[in-house]
Motif scaffolding. Sequence first.
Motif, mmCIF file in Angstrom:
data_model
loop_
_atom_site.group_PDB
_atom_site.id
_atom_site.type_symbol
_atom_site.label_atom_id
_atom_site.label_comp_id
_atom_site.label_asym_id
_atom_site.label_seq_id
_atom_site.Cartn_x
_atom_site.Cartn_y
_atom_site.Cartn_z
ATOM 1 N N GLU A 130 60.199 53.577 -6.760
ATOM 2 C CA GLU A 130 61.481 54.056 -6.261
ATOM 3 C C GLU A 130 61.365 55.544 -5.937
ATOM 4 O OE1 GLU A 130 64.415 52.903 -9.177
ATOM 5 O OE2 GLU A 130 63.413 51.010 -9.478
ATOM 6 N N GLU A 133 64.561 57.494 -4.850
ATOM 7 C CA GLU A 133 65.547 57.700 -5.913
ATOM 8 C C GLU A 133 64.967 58.489 -7.078
ATOM 9 O OE1 GLU A 133 68.564 57.275 -6.817
ATOM 10 O OE2 GLU A 133 68.438 57.278 -8.995
ATOM 11 N N MET A 134 63.750 58.154 -7.456
ATOM 12 C CA MET A 134 63.199 58.716 -8.683
ATOM 13 C C MET A 134 62.165 59.816 -8.443
ATOM 14 S SD MET A 134 64.777 57.019 -10.967
ATOM 15 C CE MET A 134 65.651 55.467 -11.217
ATOM 16 N N ASP B 207 73.770 60.818 -8.632
ATOM 17 C CA ASP B 207 72.471 60.382 -9.133
ATOM 18 C C ASP B 207 72.277 61.028 -10.503
ATOM 19 O OD1 ASP B 207 71.552 62.978 -8.792
ATOM 20 O OD2 ASP B 207 69.757 62.409 -7.701
ATOM 21 N N ASP B 448 68.834 52.200 -16.845
ATOM 22 C CA ASP B 448 69.073 52.427 -15.416
ATOM 23 C C ASP B 448 67.972 51.822 -14.549
ATOM 24 O OD1 ASP B 448 70.361 54.187 -13.129
ATOM 25 O OD2 ASP B 448 68.225 54.673 -13.109
ATOM 26 N N HIS B 452 68.561 48.893 -11.827
ATOM 27 C CA HIS B 452 68.204 48.988 -10.404
ATOM 28 C C HIS B 452 67.459 47.727 -9.960
ATOM 29 C CE1 HIS B 452 69.333 52.965 -8.965
ATOM 30 N NE2 HIS B 452 68.851 53.539 -10.049
ATOM 31 N N HIS B 618 73.431 52.901 -7.878
ATOM 32 C CA HIS B 618 74.445 53.444 -8.784
ATOM 33 C C HIS B 618 75.836 53.147 -8.219
ATOM 34 C CE1 HIS B 618 71.467 56.820 -10.199
ATOM 35 N NE2 HIS B 618 71.020 55.597 -10.452
#
Lengths: 215, 659
Positions: A130, A133-134, B207, B448, B452, B618
Amino acid sequence: MFTRCFRSQRIMVPRLPAALAIVIGTSALAGSPTSEKPPTAGDASPAAGTVAPPAAQAEPIEPSPEPLQGPVALDLLDLFVHPIGPEGMEFSEKTRSLDGKRVVVEGYMVRQELPYGKRFLLTTRPVILEEDEMGPGDDLPPQTIFCFLPDNLAMTVVYTPARLRLTGTLRLGHREEPDNMVSFVRLLLEPPEKPSPDSTPDAAPADAPAPPGQP
Amino acid sequence: MVLHARNALALAAGVLASAAASAAPTVTRLIPPSELFSTGNTDPIIARFLPGQRFDLQATISPDSGSPLLVPGSIQFLVDGSPVAGTVTTKSPAGGTYPTGTTIGTLRAYSNGIPGRHTLSVTAQQADGQTVTATGNFEIVPIVQQGRRAKNIIVCIGDGMGIAHRTAARIMKQGVAQGKAKGLLAMDRMPYTGIVITHSLNSIVTDSAPGACCYSTGNKFVNNQLGVFPDDTTGGSNANNDFDNPRVELVTEYLYRTFGKTSGIVTTADVFDATPAAFASHTAKRGDGTGICDAYLDESGSTGLSVILGGGRKWFLPSGTLGSARGASTDYVLPAELASAWGVPAGAIDPARNLLGDFQSSGWTYAADRTALNSIPSNTSKLLGLFTYSNMNVALDKINGRRGTSTVVNDYTFPNQPMLSEMTTAAINVLNRNPAGFFLMVEGASIDKQAHNMDSERWILDTIEFDDAVAVCNQFAQANPDTLVIVTADHECAGINIIGASTVTDAALQARIALGQGAAQVRNGVVGTYDAAGFPNYTIAADGYPTTTDIDRRMLIGYAANADRYEDWRTNPLPLQDSQQPLVGSAPLNTYPALPINRDTAGNFLVTGQIADTIAAHTASDIPCSAFGRGSPQFTGVMDNTDIYFKMMQAALGGWAGR
């Protein structure tokens, strides 16, 4: 396609899919199951269906100093000395001996959020990266190989969930990639061989569900 | 796109605020952010600070095209109409398109000790004599001296943990009998609970970066940014642009500077991840792992950071070392004026740095696995534990590894990873040696990450793992009453809820899946709602986790922020756990597909997602917050996420009359 492949595995032991994860345009050649046995360490002959003619090999990143030889099977789980110590990892003796040589490896393409371009990651188990996102916080196993398509091929990578068997030239050493990732093990892939009739997936039954599309 | 829209809005406000003609300089950004500057409205107040809490003032000013220069030294900040003492440094914007001569003026490390609302103005003059003034506002939140202070503060963040995550974990671990929960989670037993609003500075959906920074600074930030307000030197390839943003003093910095409290961050993620980094670093890009981890050590003289536990060894090894992820593009150097004003080292672009060695030579004890963690010297005062190269493995895989029913942790070559409760215990033992008290953040990160992935059993077990860590904190607070424990999340993830339970046995479910007939077999006749759901009954083993999650009539989970996925309701299998898999015993062992769309396909039950992504997202849903200990009665009602910070600091600085 995957639905069919996955279901069929239940009656196809020990069938393993084998192919390059490369597509021309949008037609995936990847994930085609074959009935051949996985190569074993010390195999000297090219694995059918995965090795391109020597003349077609490209070296887009680091020219090979050695003439082509048959690929040697390298198990990703044997990339490093076990167990990993309290600090950095250490290449296994076998891995070091294969630097610059042709190898065949098996694993799973890491699912990425951002476009692959001409590179994808191969690792020991299915993983979602990810990165959008990450960032670089990830669940990648340490045994991850950066796989590169030949520059001179008009090909791009699309994701495939199937277990892959890849052939190419192994390169070891630290390198910071353009996307800020750091690679230590790279595989310079050889062009894919045209699919043969033997490698065509089993025909789906008439009532098979529609295959899930590529995300 | 959002930033551009905000710039445009700010530009309009700046023009309105100027008394000059149309060909006048304009202020396009004024930091701290405010509605007064952006829209002209005095409410709501966006930026709030504690008395004495430090933060940077910054303005971006563009001259008009006819006079593209500002008079050197003409930029001045004023609070309540009075000039702010200090040096205003200037620089040019980067990473975007700006009018010629655009200048960023910054005044570092400002603080204000007077509670109440204040106006912040900036003035500047361009070469032709025209001036511009723009005005915003901020608030200093008072601290009331009213009782015993909370000596120790522990903030437990279940990343992505909404109310349904808690409910699911309770149902699985404790069970329900005739409508009554047979038991409660540790976080359920905390006496005060409220709900928290989670929006970030630039979106209703946050986020994890601003979702945690609200607790570490009391302020709203832009997604992906940590401990800093946005500026106009973002983007580009210069990582230094990520670290020069206007800073806000962190809770760790404030408590160490004022009370000498040391701090710790404990997570099941890579330690550079957004939530832990929110408590000990300042950057506009949460992905800058090299710089973030360098700053953990470099700025520990400001943060009092004394415990770091989690994954992420890859950032601590020299760039040439196998497994290192250190790189120049994610490293940092601070502007000299920033380093000087904040009293921190300037850093260096040094990817070859042996950060692990530097930690050890600075007196930190290093633990590489569970065994080492459990055997650290009793006099350890600084503890670094890096148990994997990036994120740690999740509870389901760690527990099954301990049970000998899974090889996942072996496949990752880190078979001896501690559970979060063990890490929390070690952290508290080290931090509690400081007589001045401590601040500790504990994160259940993969609640989390697995939400996801819409991997129901994995996030439920990670919620249970997180709750075990909460129990450790509550036990400590019970024995040490001058401790405040807060349990909350940073946001909800995946729009999760419990839709009911299966009406069939696991064997019957597998038979239905094998037919491959989609909803007709895997949904209809399986998904029990209302009365048909009954009470799923999981058997809990001595290790505190279910003996199996593939029980008859199991709990069923739905996802509102879902990507397309196939669903079969069964635990996503590992080969050794699932006799249906044909390659059991083969190496590598796991043949399970990576994506929800590629997973559970045998039953052919496709659940169409509402979002165009491959994984769930999210949501803007409110989240629960529970508290125990000194000052805990404050944590009730509906609270903004930044309120948590000020209530926490009331307990630490002003105390609380009563428990």
